[in-house]
Design a protein around this motif. Structure first.
Motif, PDB file in Angstrom:
ATOM      1  N   PHE A 138      39.749  49.013  45.592  1.00 34.90           N
ATOM      2  CA  PHE A 138      40.802  48.023  46.163  1.00 34.90           C
ATOM      3  C   PHE A 138      41.906  49.020  46.428  1.00 34.90           C
ATOM      4  N   PRO A 139      41.974  49.633  47.589  1.00 36.84           N
ATOM      5  CA  PRO A 139      42.792  50.381  48.284  1.00 36.84           C
ATOM      6  C   PRO A 139      44.353  49.976  48.263  1.00 36.84           C
ATOM      7  N   LYS A 140      44.431  48.530  48.482  1.00 36.71           N
ATOM      8  CA  LYS A 140      46.021  48.107  48.598  1.00 36.71           C
ATOM      9  C   LYS A 140      46.674  48.032  47.349  1.00 36.71           C
ATOM     10  N   THR A 145      45.596  42.239  45.072  1.00 38.32           N
ATOM     11  CA  THR A 145      45.001  43.453  44.451  1.00 38.32           C
ATOM     12  C   THR A 145      45.284  43.920  43.182  1.00 38.32           C
ATOM     13  N   THR A 146      46.630  43.882  42.920  1.00 37.27           N
ATOM     14  CA  THR A 146      47.079  44.317  41.488  1.00 37.27           C
ATOM     15  C   THR A 146      46.344  43.524  40.289  1.00 37.27           C
ATOM     16  N   PHE A 147      46.319  42.358  40.689  1.00 38.18           N
ATOM     17  CA  PHE A 147      45.611  41.442  39.694  1.00 38.18           C
ATOM     18  C   PHE A 147      43.961  41.670  39.479  1.00 38.18           C
ATOM     19  N   LYS A 148      43.397  42.012  40.438  1.00 40.58           N
ATOM     20  CA  LYS A 148      42.088  42.332  40.580  1.00 40.58           C
ATOM     21  C   LYS A 148      41.973  43.552  39.782  1.00 40.58           C
ATOM     22  N   LYS A 149      42.768  44.625  39.729  1.00 41.81           N
ATOM     23  CA  LYS A 149      42.653  45.929  39.209  1.00 41.81           C
ATOM     24  C   LYS A 149      42.881  45.509  37.764  1.00 41.81           C
ATOM     25  N   MET A 150      43.835  44.633  37.398  1.00 36.28           N
ATOM     26  CA  MET A 150      44.047  44.409  36.023  1.00 36.28           C
ATOM     27  C   MET A 150      43.180  43.448  35.248  1.00 36.28           C
ATOM     28  N   ALA A 151      42.338  42.760  35.940  1.00 32.97           N
ATOM     29  CA  ALA A 151      41.113  42.081  35.260  1.00 32.97           C
ATOM     30  C   ALA A 151      40.040  42.797  35.255  1.00 32.97           C
ATOM     31  N   ILE A 205      52.603  46.961  36.122  1.00 32.87           N
ATOM     32  CA  ILE A 205      53.554  48.150  36.581  1.00 32.87           C
ATOM     33  C   ILE A 205      52.733  49.289  36.825  1.00 32.87           C
ATOM     34  N   THR A 206      51.605  49.742  36.343  1.00 34.33           N
ATOM     35  CA  THR A 206      50.966  50.840  36.794  1.00 34.33           C
ATOM     36  C   THR A 206      50.268  50.734  38.016  1.00 34.33           C
ATOM     37  N   PHE A 207      49.631  49.664  38.456  1.00 33.98           N
ATOM     38  CA  PHE A 207      48.865  49.636  39.672  1.00 33.98           C
ATOM     39  C   PHE A 207      49.804  49.203  40.759  1.00 33.98           C
ATOM     40  N   ARG A 208      50.837  48.493  40.653  1.00 34.77           N
ATOM     41  CA  ARG A 208      51.685  47.912  41.432  1.00 34.77           C
ATOM     42  C   ARG A 208      52.609  49.074  42.223  1.00 34.77           C
ATOM     43  N   PHE A 209      53.020  49.852  41.078  1.00 38.25           N
ATOM     44  CA  PHE A 209      54.294  50.703  41.781  1.00 38.25           C
ATOM     45  C   PHE A 209      54.169  52.070  41.768  1.00 38.25           C
TER      46      PHE A 209
END
Length: 247
Positions: A138-140, A145-151, A205-209
């Motif tokens: 998930f490059p974006k 995309t952040t919610f996908k990474k969290m899941a 916070i980690t994935f988004r920022f």
């Protein structure tokens, strides 16, 4: 006669021009602002690059721990993140022992060594590859995309690492297979439930920022409080193993 007169006038004019030019150059050299271009000219001749502004000069002089650490993250990412994870786990375990131990008890340095080794050899490397895998998958960094990474973290990485942590720590303490299974039955579900309460906001916070090369550091920073809880859970007394007697 006229030719000789013309040559004399031209020579006098040339001398006057040279005299005026020399006077102007000397006047410019006496100005304070003339030194910067002169210095830049000499730097170009010698192959030395200089900052274009005083702020650039100040920023280039700032060589501290942060700059060194960021350079190490880029040049030696796995070992740097592993050592960082180990240090955080050591600090978290010592904090956990301070909170839970009685005043008469001494520190269990073997337990702290186990936690540091886990951070160095297991968690640090896996965090590096997990975050890089998430970045490629998930490059974006948009909201969806952040919610996908969290899941993915809550359903795959988190549960696997929780089981590995409890199992490995119990094995290093010399517990048997039945003891490890009993510990997993007792501790894994509560730990995963509490993880769902704690980690989603940290992962957001980690994935988004943060860029991918800094995400393990940010995640490790959040894991300090979490590790205090986990080291306490992992080092509780082993549960009683009820073995069914065969008739």
């Amino acid at each position: 006669m006229s030719g000789a007169l013309f040559r004399n006038v031209a020579a006098d004019t040339a001398r006057l021009i040279r005299r005026n030019a020399a006077a102007e150059i000397k006047q410019l050299q006496s100005r304070p602002d003339f030194r910067a271009p002169q210095l830049l000219g000499r730097a170009k001749e010698t192959g030395i690059s200089l900052p274009s502004s005083p702020s650039g000069l100040c920023s280039s002089a700032k060589v501290g721990f942060v700059g060194w650490y960021l350079g190490m993250v880029k040049s030696r990412p796995v070992i740097t993140k592993s050592v960082t994870s180990s240090i955080i786990y050591i600090a978290a375990d010592l904090s956990s022992q301070i909170i839970s131990k009685k005043s008469s008890e001494s520190y269990d340095m073997l337990r702290t060594a186990r936690m540091g080794g886990y951070g160095l050899l297991v968690l640090g490397p896996t965090l590096h590859y997990w975050f890089n895998f998430m970045s490629r998958l998930f490059p974006k960094q948009d909201l969806i995309t952040t919610f996908k990474k969290m899941a993915m973290g809550q359903t795959i990485y988190g549960p696997i690492m929780t089981v590995v942590f409890f199992s490995l720590n119990a094995t290093l303490q010399g517990e048997s297979g039945s003891d490890i299974v009993a510990r997993l039955k007792r501790d894994v579900i509560p730990a995963m439930f509490n993880g769902v309460m704690y980690w989603p906001i940290c992962d957001f916070i980690t994935f988004r920022f943060f860029p991918v090369h800094l995400q393990p550091l940010v995640s490790n920073s959040f894991s300090y409080l979490w590790t205090i809880y986990m080291t306490y859970m992992a080092n509780r007394e082993k549960p009683a193993v009820i073995s069914a007697e065969t008739p």
